[in-house]
Design an enzyme around this catalytic site. Structure first.
Site, mmCIF file in Angstrom:
data_model
loop_
_atom_site.group_PDB
_atom_site.id
_atom_site.type_symbol
_atom_site.label_atom_id
_atom_site.label_comp_id
_atom_site.label_asym_id
_atom_site.label_seq_id
_atom_site.Cartn_x
_atom_site.Cartn_y
_atom_site.Cartn_z
ATOM 1 N N ASP A 10 0.831 -1.202 0.000
ATOM 2 C CA ASP A 10 0.000 0.000 0.000
ATOM 3 C C ASP A 10 0.872 1.260 0.000
ATOM 4 O OD1 ASP A 10 -1.988 -1.876 0.394
ATOM 5 O OD2 ASP A 10 -2.779 -0.967 2.230
ATOM 6 N N HIS A 154 4.023 -2.138 2.864
ATOM 7 C CA HIS A 154 3.901 -0.810 2.261
ATOM 8 C C HIS A 154 5.168 -0.480 1.471
ATOM 9 C CE1 HIS A 154 1.204 -0.870 5.731
ATOM 10 N NE2 HIS A 154 0.473 0.040 5.102
#
Length: 198
Positions: A10, A154
């Site tokens: 992400d 991430h």
């Protein structure tokens, strides 16, 4: 169907860290799914092209990284429309949507239905945003690495991150892929039939 686990990333793309993540995935023979922040994607279209060439999938995270609990349905709809339009200009047409912080509301579900999106979550969280060492992250998720597992990491620095870079995320990719392989699992992107729902 071959048993598989999905590594998901992400808050990118990031001009420094996403290429390093892609290098690590390539070295590990792993394919992943990237949930992108649309303005960042628009700023770095070459990274999305690289993702596609390598067999990764690109899906929707957001336009503004705001909790859905802080948005009225019309605001969430507007954010989603803007994000999808930005991504469409890059030739990206998401089918999956991961909300910021994984927080969804009835409005999230309504907006998802309106745009043919499926909300997806995760089954294992590295908590890499906190800057944990790679071995700590591996221990956090190892019990959850099984067929159908969806691992959260991430490739960018989002709101709330307490680290200054993603080096430890890059470093854990190889060990994660090796652990999956030891368990007879391939690292493959999510599909529209993804089961990790909020």
């Amino acid at each position: 169907m071959t048993p598989a686990v999905t590594l998901t990333f992400d808050d990118g793309p990031d001009p420094v860290w996403t290429p390093a993540v892609l290098d690590a995935l390539d070295a590990a023979g792993a394919r992943a799914t990237f949930f992108v922040i649309a303005p960042r994607a628009a700023a770095h279209p070459a990274l999305l092209e690289r993702m596609h060439r390598a067999g990764h999938t690109v899906e929707l995270h957001c336009d503004r990284h705001v909790r859905h609990t802080e948005l009225r349905e019309d605001q969430l709809a507007a954010d989603t429309v803007t994000a999808l339009a930005r991504l469409d200009e890059l030739g990206v047409r998401p089918r999956l949507w991961r909300a910021p912080w994984g927080i969804t509301t009835p409005a999230s579900e309504a907006v998802a239905r309106a745009h043919g999106l499926r909300l997806v979550h995760w089954t294992a969280d590295t908590e890499d945003w906190a800057g944990h060492a790679p071995d700590t992250m591996l221990r956090r998720v190892e019990d959850a690495i099984c067929d159908g597992a969806v691992v959260l990491a991430h490739d960018g620095l989002g709101p709330g991150a307490t680290r200054t870079g993603c080096a430890n995320t890059v470093a854990v990719i190889g060990p994660l892929a090796a652990l999956a392989a030891d368990r007879g699992l391939r690292c493959e992107p999510l599909t529209s039939g993804a089961v990790a729902t909020p």
